[in-house]
Design a protein around this motif. Structure first.
Motif, PDB file in Angstrom:
ATOM      1  N   LEU A  84       0.864  -1.161   0.000  1.00 49.69           N
ATOM      2  CA  LEU A  84       0.000   0.000   0.000  1.00 49.69           C
ATOM      3  C   LEU A  84       0.913   1.227   0.000  1.00 49.69           C
ATOM      4  N   PHE A  85       0.402   2.356   0.371  1.00 51.02           N
ATOM      5  CA  PHE A  85       1.216   3.561   0.188  1.00 51.02           C
ATOM      6  C   PHE A  85       2.135   3.862   1.373  1.00 51.02           C
ATOM      7  N   ASN A  86       2.471   2.835   2.152  1.00 54.99           N
ATOM      8  CA  ASN A  86       3.287   3.062   3.346  1.00 54.99           C
ATOM      9  C   ASN A  86       4.752   3.211   2.982  1.00 54.99           C
ATOM     10  N   SER A 144      -3.897  13.644  11.461  1.00 52.41           N
ATOM     11  CA  SER A 144      -3.182  12.389  11.736  1.00 52.41           C
ATOM     12  C   SER A 144      -3.049  11.533  10.479  1.00 52.41           C
ATOM     13  N   GLY A 145      -3.988  11.662   9.575  1.00 50.92           N
ATOM     14  CA  GLY A 145      -3.952  10.863   8.345  1.00 50.92           C
ATOM     15  C   GLY A 145      -5.071  11.287   7.427  1.00 50.92           C
ATOM     16  N   GLY A 146      -5.174  10.594   6.289  1.00 51.01           N
ATOM     17  CA  GLY A 146      -6.185  10.939   5.294  1.00 51.01           C
ATOM     18  C   GLY A 146      -7.598  10.709   5.801  1.00 51.01           C
ATOM     19  N   ALA A 149      -8.493  13.745   7.684  1.00 49.55           N
ATOM     20  CA  ALA A 149      -8.624  14.884   6.766  1.00 49.55           C
ATOM     21  C   ALA A 149      -9.940  14.779   5.986  1.00 49.55           C
ATOM     22  N   ASN A 150     -10.264  13.577   5.516  1.00 52.77           N
ATOM     23  CA  ASN A 150     -11.526  13.400   4.782  1.00 52.77           C
ATOM     24  C   ASN A 150     -12.736  13.654   5.684  1.00 52.77           C
ATOM     25  N   LEU A 151     -12.659  13.177   6.911  1.00 49.54           N
ATOM     26  CA  LEU A 151     -13.755  13.423   7.855  1.00 49.54           C
ATOM     27  C   LEU A 151     -13.915  14.930   8.097  1.00 49.54           C
ATOM     28  N   ALA A 185     -13.382   5.058  -4.512  1.00 52.10           N
ATOM     29  CA  ALA A 185     -12.985   6.024  -3.460  1.00 52.10           C
ATOM     30  C   ALA A 185     -12.617   5.268  -2.183  1.00 52.10           C
ATOM     31  N   HIS A 186     -11.809   5.903  -1.370  1.00 55.34           N
ATOM     32  CA  HIS A 186     -11.370   5.279  -0.116  1.00 55.34           C
ATOM     33  C   HIS A 186     -12.551   5.132   0.847  1.00 55.34           C
ATOM     34  N   HIS A 187     -12.536   4.036   1.621  1.00 57.56           N
ATOM     35  CA  HIS A 187     -13.679   3.761   2.498  1.00 57.56           C
ATOM     36  C   HIS A 187     -13.778   4.711   3.684  1.00 57.56           C
ATOM     37  N   GLY A 269      -6.688  13.574  -2.361  1.00 59.58           N
ATOM     38  CA  GLY A 269      -5.378  13.308  -2.957  1.00 59.58           C
ATOM     39  C   GLY A 269      -4.449  12.706  -1.914  1.00 59.58           C
ATOM     40  N   ALA A 270      -5.019  11.941  -0.991  1.00 60.21           N
ATOM     41  CA  ALA A 270      -4.205  11.368   0.087  1.00 60.21           C
ATOM     42  C   ALA A 270      -2.926  10.777  -0.505  1.00 60.21           C
ATOM     43  N   TYR A 271      -3.098  10.016  -1.564  1.00 55.56           N
ATOM     44  CA  TYR A 271      -1.926   9.451  -2.227  1.00 55.56           C
ATOM     45  C   TYR A 271      -1.394  10.377  -3.331  1.00 55.56           C
ATOM     46  N   ILE A 298       1.029  13.370   3.921  1.00 54.16           N
ATOM     47  CA  ILE A 298       2.477  13.554   3.864  1.00 54.16           C
ATOM     48  C   ILE A 298       3.171  12.215   4.151  1.00 54.16           C
ATOM     49  N   HIS A 299       2.461  11.352   4.887  1.00 54.38           N
ATOM     50  CA  HIS A 299       3.086  10.080   5.283  1.00 54.38           C
ATOM     51  C   HIS A 299       2.927   8.975   4.241  1.00 54.38           C
ATOM     52  N   LYS A 300       2.566   9.344   3.031  1.00 51.28           N
ATOM     53  CA  LYS A 300       2.555   8.349   1.963  1.00 51.28           C
ATOM     54  C   LYS A 300       3.749   8.620   1.053  1.00 51.28           C
ATOM     55  N   TRP A 301       3.515   9.383  -0.011  1.00 54.70           N
ATOM     56  CA  TRP A 301       4.585   9.526  -1.004  1.00 54.70           C
ATOM     57  C   TRP A 301       5.783  10.328  -0.483  1.00 54.70           C
TER      58      TRP A 301
HETATM   59  C1  LIG Z   1      -4.659   6.121   2.321  1.00 59.76           C
HETATM   60  C2  LIG Z   1      -5.833   6.813   1.822  1.00 59.76           C
HETATM   61  C3  LIG Z   1      -6.744   7.409   2.694  1.00 59.76           C
HETATM   62  C4  LIG Z   1      -6.664   7.237   4.189  1.00 59.76           C
HETATM   63  O1  LIG Z   1      -5.535   7.867   4.656  1.00 59.76           O
HETATM   64  P1  LIG Z   1      -4.851   7.445   6.039  1.00 59.76           P
HETATM   65  O2  LIG Z   1      -3.650   8.302   6.045  1.00 59.76           O
HETATM   66  O3  LIG Z   1      -4.548   5.975   5.927  1.00 59.76           O
HETATM   67  O4  LIG Z   1      -5.797   7.753   7.127  1.00 59.76           O
HETATM   68  C5  LIG Z   1      -7.779   8.167   2.158  1.00 59.76           C
HETATM   69  N1  LIG Z   1      -7.904   8.288   0.825  1.00 59.76           N
HETATM   70  C6  LIG Z   1      -7.061   7.708  -0.047  1.00 59.76           C
HETATM   71  C7  LIG Z   1      -7.264   7.895  -1.513  1.00 59.76           C
HETATM   72  C8  LIG Z   1      -5.994   6.937   0.426  1.00 59.76           C
HETATM   73  O5  LIG Z   1      -5.176   6.342  -0.443  1.00 59.76           O
END
Ligand SMILES: *Cc1c(COP(=O)(O)O)cnc(C)c1O
Length: 474
Positions: A84-86, A144-146, A149-151, A185-187, A269-271, A298-301
């Motif tokens: 995954l994007f880790n 803290s993460g995507g 941010a989405n919420l 879309a992301h869950h 655009g989390a990723y 920021i913690h992905k790419w």
């Molecule tokens: C990873 C991802 C998320 C969730 O982000 P976290 O940092 O894991 O909370 C949301 N949307 C997309 C498109 C993602 O790839």
């Protein structure tokens, strides 16, 4: 000295020895098996053994934890982690987290950590500009993460579009508010709807075309249907870099529809938002400036340690309107100054200095260094696609991003095949990859996201795929 306090000699020794172990892990991650054995009872025994083994030696204890994590983790730091994007943590990110953990600035109120807060504000405005917002209008908050941010974005949309939501919530709503996003879309979007109190029926999953991109004609159709049923469309979310196939929704078209229909336009655009930093590929995100808000991990790419994400918006007051509160116990010493108190702008209250990981990265590598990282991975993706096509694999997703979903040309549609290949490859410890359904059938999914992954690892992966194919057979 009480039990929690430590003396200088102890600290120096713990740090020297533990860092030595960490350094061995960091510089030689490639010698480890990428994936661990998943034996829950053995892991639980490891924990109880450690607790019951009497020792007050912090060095020994910390080394045990490092060794335990080495044994029982998927090593996302490994150059053959294609999951995954880790990311593998960048050294700048590690140093930043060390500083943050030690000094523990409290960013909730501006006046408690004025420098840290101004650094985050600086980054938010810089990022806003990169995405095409004006510096003056852009605002945002580190998350803290995507998922957070989405919420936060969903909360902004509901606050903006549902009348008197802040006071009444959804209790008196006659019309059901609807959020639109693609089926890829992301869950975290569906869960955000649940958390907000909308429920999953309020999320319309729009079909995608043969390139895994949102079907805008289906979006328009669905909007029409929902309006005729008396529902209240409030928000559309386009994904820039879907989690499974890595596709980028048609950002401009969706933006136009959002504008015509009066919807809050969020781009997840989390990723993929990181592509904005690449000179060569930034055009892939053309239209992102249309978004009312953007999620960018920021913690992905960008390879900083978890958890670091940012929610950006071009609406100066929306975060304050959505999250503002007044609490008598919070420091008031910045009254009258034009500053932002993050606790008034976000879900989090107490907050760590998340932005430092990005700031240190920019000081160390520059925005352009991070942009080159994006280029490097996109190039590896192209190389991998070329290699596997020569070996009789077919690619089933369509994205310029370094995410490749594929299977053996002769096994398309055969259930369980990709899973067998994947299981075999992980069991060798030589790679970690995953399985994802495209058109209802599981295929292999590989992603390039690690800054030490090079062309040689791509070739090793192709070799391993060949072995897996022979091993699994027909
Ligand atoms: C990873 C991802 C998320 C969730 O982000 P976290 O940092 O894991 O909370 C949301 N949307 C997309 C498109 C993602 O790839």
């Amino acid at each position: 000295m009480n039990k929690i306090d430590t003396d200088l000699a102890t600290r120096a020794e713990v740090l020297r020895i533990v860092w030595d172990r960490l350094e061995t892990f960091y510089s030689d991650t490639k010698s480890l098996k990428v994936g661990p054995e998943l034996d829950k009872s053995q892991i639980q025994k490891w924990i109880t053994d450690l607790i019951q083994h009497p020792s007050s030696d912090m060095t020994e204890r910390a080394i045990s934890v490092v060794e335990g994590l080495k044994r029982y983790s998927v090593h996302t730091s490994h150059p053959a982690y294609f999951g995954l994007f880790n990311p593998r943590s960048s050294f700048a990110g590690i140093v930043a987290d060390l500083i943050t953990a030690t000094m523990n600035p409290q960013l909730a109120a501006w006046s408690h950590a004025p420098l840290a807060n101004e650094i985050e504000q600086y980054l938010i405005h810089d990022l806003g500009e990169k995405f095409g917002y004006t510096r003056e209008a852009s605002d945002g908050v580190f998350c803290s993460g995507g998922a957070e941010a989405n919420l936060s974005a969903v909360l902004c949309a509901v606050t903006d579009k549902v009348s008197d939501y802040k006071r009444l919530g959804l209790i008196n709503q006659v019309q059901r508010p609807i959020i639109y996003c693609s089926e890829h879309a992301h869950h975290s979007v569906a869960r955000a709807a649940r958390i907000v109190g909308l429920g999953s029926d309020s999320v319309a999953l729009i079909t995608t075309d043969s390139h895994q991109r949102m079907n805008t004609s289906d979006l328009i159709l669905r909007l029409r249907q929902d309006r005729s049923l008396g529902h209240l469309p409030i928000m559309v979310i386009a994904t820039a870099g879907t989690t499974g196939p890595g596709s980028i929704d048609p950002l401009i078209e969706v933006g136009k529809i959002a504008r015509q229909e009066g919807l809050w336009y969020h781009i997840d655009g989390a990723y993929g938002a990181a592509v904005i930093l690449s000179e060569a590929y930034a055009d892939l995100l053309h239209g992102i400036a249309w978004a009312d808000s953007i999620t960018f991990d920021i913690h992905k790419w960008l390879a900083v340690p978890m958890g670091a994400s940012v929610l950006l918006t071009r609406h100066k007051s929306i975060l304050q309107v959505t999250f503002g509160m007044s609490a008598a116990y919070m420091p008031g010493d910045s009254k009258g100054m034009s500053v932002t108190d993050p606790y008034m702008h976000s879900i989090q209250w107490s907050r760590r200095f998340i932005g430092l990981k990005l700031f240190m990265s920019i000081l160390a590598y520059g925005w352009s260094g991070l942009g080159h990282l994006v280029d490097h991975h996109i190039d590896l993706g192209h190389l991998f696609r070329t290699c596997i096509q020569q070996q009789g694999w077919v690619i089933l997703n369509d994205t310029p991003l370094p995410v490749v979903c594929f299977t053996d040309a002769e096994h398309i549609g055969i259930r369980g095949y990709a899973e067998k290949l994947c299981k075999y490859m992980i069991s060798t410890g030589r790679a970690w990859l995953s399985v994802y359904p495209i058109d209802d059938c599981d295929v292999l999914r590989v992603c390039f996201n690690n800054y030490i992954t090079e062309a040689a690892h791509v070739h090793d992966l192709v070799t391993l795929l060949g072995e897996a194919r022979s091993h699994v057979g027909v």
